[in-house]
Write a protein that holds these residues in place. Structure first.
Motif, PDB file in Angstrom:
ATOM      1  N   ARG A  14      -4.218  96.775   6.916  1.00 26.70           N
ATOM      2  CA  ARG A  14      -5.229  96.960   7.058  1.00 26.70           C
ATOM      3  C   ARG A  14      -5.285  97.291   8.656  1.00 26.70           C
ATOM      4  NH1 ARG A  14      -8.760  92.065   7.269  1.00 26.70           N
ATOM      5  NH2 ARG A  14      -8.752  92.540   9.486  1.00 26.70           N
ATOM      6  N   ASN A  15      -4.719  96.602   9.225  1.00 27.06           N
ATOM      7  CA  ASN A  15      -4.695  96.805  10.836  1.00 27.06           C
ATOM      8  C   ASN A  15      -3.850  98.269  11.306  1.00 27.06           C
ATOM      9  OD1 ASN A  15      -5.296  94.263  11.749  1.00 27.06           O
ATOM     10  ND2 ASN A  15      -3.716  92.887  12.098  1.00 27.06           N
ATOM     11  N   ASP A  16      -3.330  98.938  10.429  1.00 26.38           N
ATOM     12  CA  ASP A  16      -2.090 100.059  10.472  1.00 26.38           C
ATOM     13  C   ASP A  16      -3.269 101.281  10.408  1.00 26.38           C
ATOM     14  OD1 ASP A  16       0.365  98.697  11.419  1.00 26.38           O
ATOM     15  OD2 ASP A  16       0.694  99.189   8.984  1.00 26.38           O
ATOM     16  N   ARG A  17      -4.041 100.422   9.024  1.00 30.71           N
ATOM     17  CA  ARG A  17      -5.036 101.526   8.822  1.00 30.71           C
ATOM     18  C   ARG A  17      -6.356 101.530   9.965  1.00 30.71           C
ATOM     19  NH1 ARG A  17      -6.677  99.517   4.102  1.00 30.71           N
ATOM     20  NH2 ARG A  17      -8.751  99.123   5.658  1.00 30.71           N
ATOM     21  N   GLU A  18      -6.450 100.759  10.486  1.00 27.88           N
ATOM     22  CA  GLU A  18      -7.859 100.891  11.154  1.00 27.88           C
ATOM     23  C   GLU A  18      -7.349 101.367  12.650  1.00 27.88           C
ATOM     24  OE1 GLU A  18      -8.848  97.256  11.596  1.00 27.88           O
ATOM     25  OE2 GLU A  18      -9.723  96.659   9.996  1.00 27.88           O
ATOM     26  N   ALA A  19      -5.833 100.530  13.062  1.00 28.58           N
ATOM     27  CA  ALA A  19      -5.235 102.219  14.588  1.00 28.58           C
ATOM     28  C   ALA A  19      -5.070 103.335  13.876  1.00 28.58           C
ATOM     29  CB  ALA A  19      -3.943 101.101  14.584  1.00 28.58           C
ATOM     30  N   ALA A  20      -4.472 104.284  13.046  1.00 26.76           N
ATOM     31  CA  ALA A  20      -4.864 105.346  12.430  1.00 26.76           C
ATOM     32  C   ALA A  20      -5.955 105.850  12.263  1.00 26.76           C
ATOM     33  CB  ALA A  20      -4.128 105.610  11.072  1.00 26.76           C
ATOM     34  N   THR A  54     -28.223 113.148  22.328  1.00 31.67           N
ATOM     35  CA  THR A  54     -26.633 113.423  23.311  1.00 31.67           C
ATOM     36  C   THR A  54     -25.666 112.360  23.950  1.00 31.67           C
ATOM     37  OG1 THR A  54     -28.503 114.956  24.483  1.00 31.67           O
ATOM     38  CG2 THR A  54     -26.697 114.216  25.700  1.00 31.67           C
ATOM     39  N   ASP A  55     -26.664 111.266  23.217  1.00 30.39           N
ATOM     40  CA  ASP A  55     -25.286 110.120  23.383  1.00 30.39           C
ATOM     41  C   ASP A  55     -24.499 110.135  21.651  1.00 30.39           C
ATOM     42  OD1 ASP A  55     -27.397 109.182  21.316  1.00 30.39           O
ATOM     43  OD2 ASP A  55     -26.724 107.514  21.326  1.00 30.39           O
ATOM     44  N   MET A  56     -24.770 110.871  21.207  1.00 29.42           N
ATOM     45  CA  MET A  56     -23.970 110.854  19.674  1.00 29.42           C
ATOM     46  C   MET A  56     -22.907 111.519  20.165  1.00 29.42           C
ATOM     47  SD  MET A  56     -26.721 111.584  16.453  1.00 29.42           S
ATOM     48  CE  MET A  56     -25.387 110.752  15.405  1.00 29.42           C
ATOM     49  N   ILE A  57     -23.277 112.691  20.752  1.00 31.25           N
ATOM     50  CA  ILE A  57     -22.046 113.700  20.987  1.00 31.25           C
ATOM     51  C   ILE A  57     -21.165 112.760  22.257  1.00 31.25           C
ATOM     52  CG2 ILE A  57     -21.289 115.695  22.387  1.00 31.25           C
ATOM     53  CD1 ILE A  57     -22.461 116.522  19.779  1.00 31.25           C
ATOM     54  N   SER A  58     -22.000 112.336  22.882  1.00 32.19           N
ATOM     55  CA  SER A  58     -20.832 111.685  24.092  1.00 32.19           C
ATOM     56  C   SER A  58     -20.299 110.330  23.404  1.00 32.19           C
ATOM     57  CB  SER A  58     -21.824 110.733  24.624  1.00 32.19           C
ATOM     58  OG  SER A  58     -20.859 109.797  26.008  1.00 32.19           O
ATOM     59  N   ARG A  59     -20.520 109.617  22.474  1.00 35.73           N
ATOM     60  CA  ARG A  59     -20.098 108.830  21.732  1.00 35.73           C
ATOM     61  C   ARG A  59     -18.968 109.510  20.930  1.00 35.73           C
ATOM     62  NH1 ARG A  59     -23.540 104.853  18.006  1.00 35.73           N
ATOM     63  NH2 ARG A  59     -24.771 106.906  18.190  1.00 35.73           N
ATOM     64  N   LEU A  60     -19.129 110.474  20.327  1.00 32.83           N
ATOM     65  CA  LEU A  60     -18.309 111.249  19.378  1.00 32.83           C
ATOM     66  C   LEU A  60     -17.061 110.899  20.293  1.00 32.83           C
ATOM     67  CD1 LEU A  60     -17.443 111.870  17.270  1.00 32.83           C
ATOM     68  CD2 LEU A  60     -18.636 114.152  16.700  1.00 32.83           C
ATOM     69  N   GLU A  61     -17.518 111.863  21.881  1.00 34.34           N
ATOM     70  CA  GLU A  61     -16.601 112.879  22.671  1.00 34.34           C
ATOM     71  C   GLU A  61     -15.397 111.454  22.944  1.00 34.34           C
ATOM     72  OE1 GLU A  61     -18.240 115.095  25.151  1.00 34.34           O
ATOM     73  OE2 GLU A  61     -18.692 116.955  23.731  1.00 34.34           O
ATOM     74  N   ASN A  62     -16.226 109.637  23.466  1.00 31.21           N
ATOM     75  CA  ASN A  62     -15.190 109.836  24.528  1.00 31.21           C
ATOM     76  C   ASN A  62     -14.815 108.616  23.370  1.00 31.21           C
ATOM     77  OD1 ASN A  62     -15.867 109.782  26.624  1.00 31.21           O
ATOM     78  ND2 ASN A  62     -17.867 109.863  26.097  1.00 31.21           N
ATOM     79  N   GLY A  63     -14.575 108.058  21.698  1.00 28.41           N
ATOM     80  CA  GLY A  63     -13.807 107.344  21.006  1.00 28.41           C
ATOM     81  C   GLY A  63     -15.069 106.597  20.267  1.00 28.41           C
ATOM     82  N   ARG A  64     -16.279 106.412  20.394  1.00 22.15           N
ATOM     83  CA  ARG A  64     -16.918 105.331  20.496  1.00 22.15           C
ATOM     84  C   ARG A  64     -17.897 105.255  19.400  1.00 22.15           C
ATOM     85  NH1 ARG A  64     -18.098 105.669  26.270  1.00 22.15           N
ATOM     86  NH2 ARG A  64     -20.671 106.135  24.922  1.00 22.15           N
ATOM     87  N   TYR A  65     -17.896 106.427  18.459  1.00 22.77           N
ATOM     88  CA  TYR A  65     -18.725 106.682  17.475  1.00 22.77           C
ATOM     89  C   TYR A  65     -17.194 106.950  16.404  1.00 22.77           C
ATOM     90  CZ  TYR A  65     -22.786 109.047  14.918  1.00 22.77           C
ATOM     91  OH  TYR A  65     -23.551 109.401  13.732  1.00 22.77           O
ATOM     92  N   GLN A  66     -17.807 105.739  16.078  1.00 24.04           N
ATOM     93  CA  GLN A  66     -16.651 105.345  14.658  1.00 24.04           C
ATOM     94  C   GLN A  66     -16.875 106.135  13.114  1.00 24.04           C
ATOM     95  OE1 GLN A  66     -13.483 104.816  15.266  1.00 24.04           O
ATOM     96  NE2 GLN A  66     -14.233 104.819  17.650  1.00 24.04           N
ATOM     97  N   SER A  67     -18.036 106.527  13.043  1.00 23.97           N
ATOM     98  CA  SER A  67     -18.215 106.585  11.122  1.00 23.97           C
ATOM     99  C   SER A  67     -19.631 107.981  11.545  1.00 23.97           C
ATOM    100  CB  SER A  67     -18.161 105.456  10.170  1.00 23.97           C
ATOM    101  OG  SER A  67     -19.094 104.926  11.128  1.00 23.97           O
ATOM    102  N   PRO A  68     -19.332 109.353  12.117  1.00 20.04           N
ATOM    103  CA  PRO A  68     -20.111 109.597  11.555  1.00 20.04           C
ATOM    104  C   PRO A  68     -20.755 110.684  10.405  1.00 20.04           C
ATOM    105  CG  PRO A  68     -18.346 111.121  12.542  1.00 20.04           C
ATOM    106  CD  PRO A  68     -17.855 109.776  13.038  1.00 20.04           C
ATOM    107  N   GLY A  69     -20.821 110.073   9.762  1.00 19.33           N
ATOM    108  CA  GLY A  69     -21.793 111.390   8.631  1.00 19.33           C
ATOM    109  C   GLY A  69     -21.103 112.409   8.391  1.00 19.33           C
ATOM    110  N   LEU A  70     -20.831 113.103   7.117  1.00 18.23           N
ATOM    111  CA  LEU A  70     -20.581 114.751   7.302  1.00 18.23           C
ATOM    112  C   LEU A  70     -22.171 115.289   7.711  1.00 18.23           C
ATOM    113  CD1 LEU A  70     -18.920 116.854   6.308  1.00 18.23           C
ATOM    114  CD2 LEU A  70     -20.333 116.423   4.070  1.00 18.23           C
ATOM    115  N   ARG A  71     -23.162 115.024   7.438  1.00 17.27           N
ATOM    116  CA  ARG A  71     -24.065 115.884   7.818  1.00 17.27           C
ATOM    117  C   ARG A  71     -24.215 116.269   9.544  1.00 17.27           C
ATOM    118  NH1 ARG A  71     -29.292 113.608   5.154  1.00 17.27           N
ATOM    119  NH2 ARG A  71     -28.862 115.188   4.325  1.00 17.27           N
ATOM    120  N   THR A  72     -23.604 114.710  10.136  1.00 21.53           N
ATOM    121  CA  THR A  72     -23.904 115.188  11.428  1.00 21.53           C
ATOM    122  C   THR A  72     -22.429 115.992  11.961  1.00 21.53           C
ATOM    123  OG1 THR A  72     -24.380 112.930  12.407  1.00 21.53           O
ATOM    124  CG2 THR A  72     -23.426 113.818  13.712  1.00 21.53           C
ATOM    125  N   LEU A  73     -21.149 115.584  11.478  1.00 21.92           N
ATOM    126  CA  LEU A  73     -20.129 116.670  11.506  1.00 21.92           C
ATOM    127  C   LEU A  73     -21.280 118.158  11.259  1.00 21.92           C
ATOM    128  CD1 LEU A  73     -17.180 114.440  10.389  1.00 21.92           C
ATOM    129  CD2 LEU A  73     -18.000 115.394  12.871  1.00 21.92           C
TER     130      LEU A  73
END
Length: 133
Positions: A14-20, A54-73
């Motif tokens: 699980r830890n390996d998967r989360e790191a990946a 705007t914060d969604m782009i910022s969080r995604l670019e900075n690795g703080r948005y961990q689960s964007p949905g397909l619609r967002t992508l």
């Protein structure tokens, strides 16, 4: 096997998967940033074009948005004049392209998106000649 060893062996995958997953999301963020910057857009402009905060782009670019949905992508890709597949990192195990190569590819894609259909045909012909030489 002792109880502690069993518990550690169960949590390791699980830890390996989360790191990946964290590495994958960091790479996705880099690709979004690269695509946005090559189009000369600010995070605010990209968010507006995508119809998201705007914060969604910022969080995604900075690795703080961990689960964007397909619609967002899909919205982000559309706002950047890209496709979701161009933004998603390759997980096939093939070596990743260098940042310089990714930059050149992003520039070519951006140009292709702006080209008129007749010009796009010419671009394809020129690229075919170069690639097949």
């Amino acid at each position: 096997m002792e109880e502690g060893d069993r518990q550690r062996s169960r949590t390791r995958p699980r830890n390996d998967r989360e790191a990946a997953e964290r590495r994958y999301m960091a790479e996705l963020g880099k690709r979004v940033r690269l695509a946005r910057e090559h189009r000369g857009m600010t995070q605010k402009e990209a968010a507006k074009a995508a119809g998201i905060a705007t914060d969604m782009i910022s969080r995604l670019e900075n690795g703080r948005y961990q689960s964007p949905g397909l619609r967002t992508l899909v919205r982000i890709a559309d706002g950047l004049g890209s496709t979701v597949s161009e933004l998603l990192p390759d997980i096939s195990g093939e070596p990743q392209a260098s940042t310089a190569e990714q930059s050149q590819r992003a520039r070519l894609i951006a140009l292709a998106h702006r080209a008129e259909p007749v010009d796009l045909e010419l671009i394809v012909e020129i690229a075919s000649v170069i690639v097949n030489r």
